[in-house]
Design an enzyme around this catalytic site. Structure first.
Site, PDB file in Angstrom:
ATOM      1  N   TRP A   1       0.838  -1.214   0.000  1.00  0.00           N
ATOM      2  CA  TRP A   1       0.000   0.000   0.000  1.00  0.00           C
ATOM      3  C   TRP A   1       0.857   1.242   0.000  1.00  0.00           C
ATOM      4  CZ3 TRP A   1      -4.294  -1.391  -1.861  1.00  0.00           C
ATOM      5  CH2 TRP A   1      -4.911  -2.582  -1.476  1.00  0.00           C
TER       6      TRP A   1
ATOM      7  N   ASP B   1      -2.015   6.598   6.140  1.00  0.00           N
ATOM      8  CA  ASP B   1      -3.012   5.626   5.703  1.00  0.00           C
ATOM      9  C   ASP B   1      -3.267   4.683   6.882  1.00  0.00           C
ATOM     10  OD1 ASP B   1      -4.484   3.568   4.618  1.00  0.00           O
ATOM     11  OD2 ASP B   1      -3.065   3.093   3.010  1.00  0.00           O
TER      12      ASP B   1
ATOM     13  N   LYS C   1     -12.278  -2.185   6.648  1.00  0.00           N
ATOM     14  CA  LYS C   1     -11.556  -3.070   7.560  1.00  0.00           C
ATOM     15  C   LYS C   1     -12.040  -2.880   8.994  1.00  0.00           C
ATOM     16  CE  LYS C   1      -8.439  -3.507   3.996  1.00  0.00           C
ATOM     17  NZ  LYS C   1      -7.765  -2.637   3.041  1.00  0.00           N
TER      18      LYS C   1
HETATM   19  C1  LIG Z   1      -7.195  -2.119   2.000  1.00  0.00           C
HETATM   20  C2  LIG Z   1      -6.174  -1.061   2.080  1.00  0.00           C
HETATM   21  C3  LIG Z   1      -6.075  -0.045   1.107  1.00  0.00           C
HETATM   22  C4  LIG Z   1      -6.949  -0.010  -0.106  1.00  0.00           C
HETATM   23  O1  LIG Z   1      -8.191   0.475   0.220  1.00  0.00           O
HETATM   24  P1  LIG Z   1      -9.315   0.717  -0.906  1.00  0.00           P
HETATM   25  O2  LIG Z   1     -10.386   1.345  -0.071  1.00  0.00           O
HETATM   26  O3  LIG Z   1      -9.673  -0.611  -1.469  1.00  0.00           O
HETATM   27  O4  LIG Z   1      -8.766   1.647  -1.930  1.00  0.00           O
HETATM   28  C5  LIG Z   1      -5.115   0.914   1.285  1.00  0.00           C
HETATM   29  N1  LIG Z   1      -4.285   0.902   2.347  1.00  0.00           N
HETATM   30  C6  LIG Z   1      -4.346  -0.044   3.295  1.00  0.00           C
HETATM   31  C7  LIG Z   1      -3.399   0.001   4.449  1.00  0.00           C
HETATM   32  C8  LIG Z   1      -5.296  -1.068   3.188  1.00  0.00           C
HETATM   33  O5  LIG Z   1      -5.347  -2.019   4.132  1.00  0.00           O
END
Ligand SMILES: *Cc1c(COP(=O)(O)O)cnc(C)c1O
Length: 356
Positions: free
Chosen positions: A101, A168, A192
């Site tokens: 990511w 993030d 999540k």
């Molecule tokens: C799942 C995830 C993403 C991607 O998220 P989307 O909403 O599918 O774009 C980005 N960063 C992390 C740390 C993730 O776990």
């Protein structure tokens, strides 16, 4: 048969949240209409939106310096929206590369700004969090990925930095208390630890926005969504509602400190077994292990299918590891009960008895 949901995302939601959501899907609070078929500008949804924002503020102890936004496009859209909005062509953004990511965020930022990758654990398939790097003063901001969902590592010590941190937090927001004032912007796809897929939470310090000197598309400008309280266009009504219910559940269960205790307890039970059981081994540096996503493999990979099979028989789902790591990944977000983790450990023990 009860299912024990270890999926990485979309992921487990609390039982009571699913019940409330299913009621709202049919008839929202007795109005005779589904929440999915009423205006996002009506009083019902406006109240939901306000309460959702209030809940985020209460959980994190946010001051009015921060805006709370509910956007679409996933965390993946934030990879470029952050760079586009917060930095100009000549500004440099620092990154710590801790996994897939982060790598994607770096790639997107390169389209808009200068990028300085301060540290990376790519050399060892991202099995640890780089430390002891220094953060140059000249950075516009430092971008981190707090929890690496695929590789199973988590940033536990926030670096010292004179610039704002953009983070993030898709897979660990609301799992533990945060020193929120260190962050200029936090983003998280909801699917999540916050709610269902379809909404992205963005928390941004208002004075960082509108400094890029760019002409931004209206929808990609944070200022638009700040000015219009996340309702410039139709927001994802139902995912916002279910996220609100989930965050209310976190509050009711003691807030972030209580979530951390719960999550640490679950992680300890599983990691202790991974370390004790001779058939398994963890894939990450012990000090960087994520309480959210535990990654582990079998010493003998030929047993993988047999292990997944007895997990399935016990009602355990979602354990297959991401293809870039292999093996297994047990995702243990806020909503999963200790009882489910204990069951997984029991299955690992009986697997050891059969195959040890
Ligand atoms: C799942 C995830 C993403 C991607 O998220 P989307 O909403 O599918 O774009 C980005 N960063 C992390 C740390 C993730 O776990």
């Amino acid at each position: 048969m009860k299912k024990h949901n270890f999926f990485a995302g979309p992921a487990i939601l609390p039982e009571e949240v699913k019940k409330q959501a299913s009621e709202a899907a049919l008839d929202y609070q007795g109005i005779g209409l589904s929440l999915m078929e009423i205006s996002h500008r009506g009083k019902e949804f406006v109240a939901i939106l306000e309460k959702t924002e209030q809940t985020v503020r209460e959980l994190l102890g946010l001051s009015d310096d921060y805006a709370v936004l509910f956007l679409t496009g996933g965390a993946s859209t934030q990879f470029f929206m952050t760079a586009m909005n917060l930095a100009s062509d000549n500004d440099t953004i620092g990154f710590v590369d801790t996994g897939s990511w982060s790598k994607k965020a770096i790639k997107e930022a390169r389209n808009f700004c200068q990028v300085d990758v301060l540290a990376s654990s790519a050399d060892s398939n991202y099995n640890y969090i780089p430390k002891n790097y220094s953060v140059p003063d000249k950075l516009k901001y430092l971008h981190l990925t707090s929890n690496n969902t695929i590789f199973g590592t988590q940033t536990k010590i926030w670096p010292d930095s004179s610039c704002p941190i953009v983070c993030d937090m898709s897979s660990d927001i609301f799992s533990r208390p945060l020193p929120v004032e260190k962050f200029g912007l936090i983003y998280a796809g909801a699917q999540k630890n916050v709610g269902p897929a379809g909404v992205t939470l963005v928390i941004v310090k208002k004075d960082l926005v509108n400094k890029s000197g760019r002409n931004l598309p209206t929808m990609l400008n944070y200022q638009t969504h700040i000015d219009k309280d996340s309702s410039f266009n139709t927001p994802p009504v139902f995912p916002i509602y279910v996220s609100m219910l989930t965050m209310q559940w976190v509050l009711k269960n003691g807030g972030l400190q209580a979530m951390k205790s719960r999550n640490d307890a679950k992680a300890e039970v599983l990691y202790n077994e991974i370390d004790r059981n001779g058939l398994f081994k963890g894939t990450t540096a012990p000090e960087d292990r994520s309480p959210m996503n535990a990654t582990f493999v079998l010493e003998n990979p030929e047993l993988e299918e047999a292990f997944l099979e007895i997990c399935t028989e016990a009602g355990i789902v979602g354990l297959k590891g991401h293809r870039s790591v292999g093996g297994f990944r047990a995702s243990m977000y806020n909503a999963i009960e200790l009882e489910s983790v204990q069951l997984l450990v029991d299955v690992m023990k009986s697997f050891e008895q059969k195959n040890g």
